[in-house]
Write a protein that holds these residues in place. Structure first.
Motif, short mmCIF file in Angstrom:
data_model
loop_
_atom_site.label_atom_id
_atom_site.label_comp_id
_atom_site.label_asym_id
_atom_site.label_seq_id
_atom_site.Cartn_x
_atom_site.Cartn_y
_atom_site.Cartn_z
N ASN A 123 15.82 77.64 110.11
CA ASN A 123 16.74 77.88 108.99
C ASN A 123 16.77 76.64 108.12
N TYR A 124 17.02 76.83 106.83
CA TYR A 124 17.15 75.69 105.91
C TYR A 124 18.19 76.01 104.85
N THR A 125 18.92 74.99 104.42
CA THR A 125 19.87 75.12 103.31
C THR A 125 19.81 73.85 102.47
N ILE A 126 20.13 73.98 101.19
CA ILE A 126 20.10 72.87 100.24
C ILE A 126 21.52 72.55 99.81
N HIS A 127 21.89 71.27 99.83
CA HIS A 127 23.26 70.87 99.53
C HIS A 127 23.29 69.73 98.51
N PRO A 128 24.31 69.72 97.63
CA PRO A 128 24.43 68.64 96.65
C PRO A 128 25.21 67.44 97.16
N ASN A 129 25.91 67.58 98.29
CA ASN A 129 26.72 66.47 98.81
C ASN A 129 25.89 65.61 99.76
N GLN B 248 24.41 80.78 106.69
CA GLN B 248 23.08 81.22 106.29
C GLN B 248 22.29 81.75 107.49
N HIS B 249 22.44 81.11 108.64
CA HIS B 249 21.78 81.58 109.86
C HIS B 249 22.25 82.99 110.20
N GLU B 250 23.56 83.21 110.12
CA GLU B 250 24.13 84.53 110.43
C GLU B 250 23.64 85.59 109.44
N LEU C 169 7.63 74.90 101.79
CA LEU C 169 7.37 73.81 102.73
C LEU C 169 7.67 74.23 104.17
N ALA C 170 8.77 74.98 104.35
CA ALA C 170 9.18 75.42 105.69
C ALA C 170 8.16 76.40 106.27
N GLU D 241 12.13 84.37 106.60
CA GLU D 241 12.80 84.95 107.78
C GLU D 241 11.84 85.80 108.59
N GLU D 242 10.98 86.57 107.92
CA GLU D 242 10.02 87.40 108.65
C GLU D 242 9.01 86.54 109.41
N VAL D 243 8.59 85.43 108.80
CA VAL D 243 7.68 84.52 109.49
C VAL D 243 8.34 83.97 110.74
N VAL D 244 9.62 83.56 110.62
CA VAL D 244 10.36 83.04 111.78
C VAL D 244 10.45 84.09 112.89
#
Length: 511
Positions: A296-302, A315-317, A500-501, A124-127
């Motif tokens: 922003n990034y999120t990981i999902h199992p679906n 997550q963005h908020e 990676l991000a 987040e600090e890098v962004v």
């Protein structure tokens, strides 16, 4: 006469150098390792430092280890053993590590344990640093997803459907042998009414098996086949049902998982060399991008993108303490639930719905002259007009719930007399009078989305989405060869994609 000899530059490995060269001189001023060094030096590492104990032996500096890891991901070096070797062999790794030589266990422990709580704040600090430089926006974002294969065995799988099938077989076998036991014990009235086998659990199976053994164990004249069945049930069923319950707890609302990474779900992978969409254990990675930087990034199992948007926006908020002003996404996100979410947060949504692209095609529209969306609606009489001009009257509502629990209301309208209609068979295929179902709220949202997407700004954003968010995945997977995670478990996969991000953003800045 001897020919002229070629001239070579001096070569002497034993030559003594009066002033040995420094690593600083050997690293070019514009090299990406300097960008890594510059960016990480600006980041507050307080959350990372708090992951260390204040007592005990000294540790390698977390700032150095973070630089080594990030530069490793920038330069396509992902393995901890290769990073260990690079710190001893590569000028760039030597420079950024200050001639430190952490071993692969130290690097792996730092990546998998120390970064567990701290990496998100570093990202987040890098962004925010990049946003301050005007390189990206956290207000206007493009969202898309991709699947990356998990570090799991492709053939050790558990399927919800297989569990359900096996449990149904168990029910039938228990019911069958109970009925046999009742027929044998009828005279002595030793067996009560059969238990309810609609649902079964460990306790019910165990008590049923115990009761069957109590009754049939006394009988010497039961047939051999039944006796073998009872022995098999006694030996296997209690353990099997306990295993199925444990597997269902791991599955939660998924349809499958891998035994070697229980957080990974089997998904169809486009990247398979056969190009036939083979099922492999994987994670669904969702990102937001701006100018090809990952915001922003999120990981999902679906495996589907539709149900990921709520968590992704949340997550963005949480990361930036604000809601994005503009979101652009493809048709994979165009559901009533997502439109409702974006409206409630007052986000301008350039999000396609499922049929948007086909509706732009005049040839496709000409092939569907009798579709429900082409019927005229009379708001005064609350009725639709069928292709023959007859009224289709409202006959009631039905409620649907999505897999996430979101409730939809569909209004139903029925035609009066289709049996003698000359368009019968062409207008619809059902046997009786035609019935249509209309989701009024979704139709309103789709109309709004259609207007936004076809506005000048909407057309521009639709064009930009293709070369903003999608090239990010192409860069990570094709240009830099990251197609399979190194670590197992969702928590560690989040760390790995976070690295990676950060690496992707630094590469973009360096370019």
């Amino acid at each position: 006469m001897a020919g002229k000899q070629p001239t070579f530059k001096p070569y002497n490995q034993q030559q003594i150098i009066l002033l040995p060269p420094s690593l600083e001189e050997l690293v070019p001023k514009s090299h990406p390792v300097r960008i890594v060094n510059e960016v990480i030096n600006k980041v507050n590492l307080g959350p990372l430092n708090s992951a260390y104990k204040t007592t005990g032996a000294s540790s390698y500096h977390p700032q150095m280890l973070l630089k080594v890891l990030v530069y490793g991901y920038v330069s396509n070096v992902y393995s901890s053993r290769k990073l260990e070797a690079a710190c001893k062999e590569s000028i760039y790794f030597m420079w950024v590590s200050g001639m430190s030589y952490p071993d692969h266990n130290t690097i792996n422990r730092f990546r998998g344990v120390r970064l567990k709580e701290a990496l998100r704040s570093v990202f987040e600090e890098v962004v925010l640093l990049l946003a301050q430089e005007g390189l990206l926006s956290i207000e206007e974002i493009f969202i898309d997803g991709t699947k990356i294969e998990a570090n799991a065995n492709r053939y050790t799988f558990v399927w919800r459907k297989a569990i359900a099938t096996n449990k149904e077989k168990m029910k039938q076998q228990l019911k069958h042998i109970w009925e046999y036991a009742q027929s044998v014990a009828a005279k002595e009235d030793e067996l009560p009414d059969p238990p309810d086998f609609t649902t079964i659990d460990t306790e019910k199976v165990q008590s049923t098996v115990d009761k069957l053994n109590e009754v049939l164990g006394k009988k010497k004249d039961i047939d051999k086949k039944t006796k073998n069945k009872l022995n098999y049930i006694t030996k296997h069923y209690p353990a099997n049902i306990a295993r199925y319950e444990m597997q269902e707890a791991i599955l939660e609302d998924r349809n499958s998982y891998s035994k070697t990474d229980t957080d990974a779900t089997f998904m169809r992978m486009k990247e398979d060399h056969m190009r036939n969409g083979q099922l492999k254990p994987a994670y669904n990675i969702q990102i937001s991008s701006s100018n090809q930087y990952i915001v922003n990034y999120t990981i999902h199992p679906n495996p589907t993108d539709t149900t990921t948007l709520t968590d992704h926006i949340a997550q963005h908020e949480e990361s930036f303490k604000s809601t994005p002003a503009v979101v652009t996404a493809d048709a994979g996100y165009g559901s009533q639930e997502n439109y409702t979410l974006l409206e409630s947060k007052e986000i301008t949504a350039y999000v396609k719905y499922g049929m948007f692209d086909k509706q732009q095609n005049k040839n496709y529209q000409a092939k569907r002259p009798f579709s429900a969306d082409k019927l005229f609606y009379n708001p005064q009489k609350d009725c639709y007009i069928c292709p023959m001009g007859q009224q289709m009257h409202y006959i009631g509502d039905i409620k649907n719930k999505t897999s996430t629990g979101f409730e939809q209301t569909l209004r139903r309208y029925r035609a009066q007399n289709c049996s003698n209609c000359p368009l019968n068979g062409a207008c619809h295929k059902s046997k009786g009078n035609r019935v249509i179902q209309v989701n009024v709220e979704l139709e309103r949202q789709k109309k709004k989305a259609h207007e936004l997407l076809n506005s000048p700004e909407g057309i521009e954003r639709r064009k930009k989405r293709c070369f903003d968010v999608e090239p990010v995945f192409a860069s990570i997977k094709s240009n830099h060869g990251f197609k399979r995670f190194m670590l197992r478990g969702k928590q560690k996969v989040e760390i790995e994609f976070g690295l990676l991000a950060i690496a992707q953003n630094i590469r973009k800045k360096a370019a």
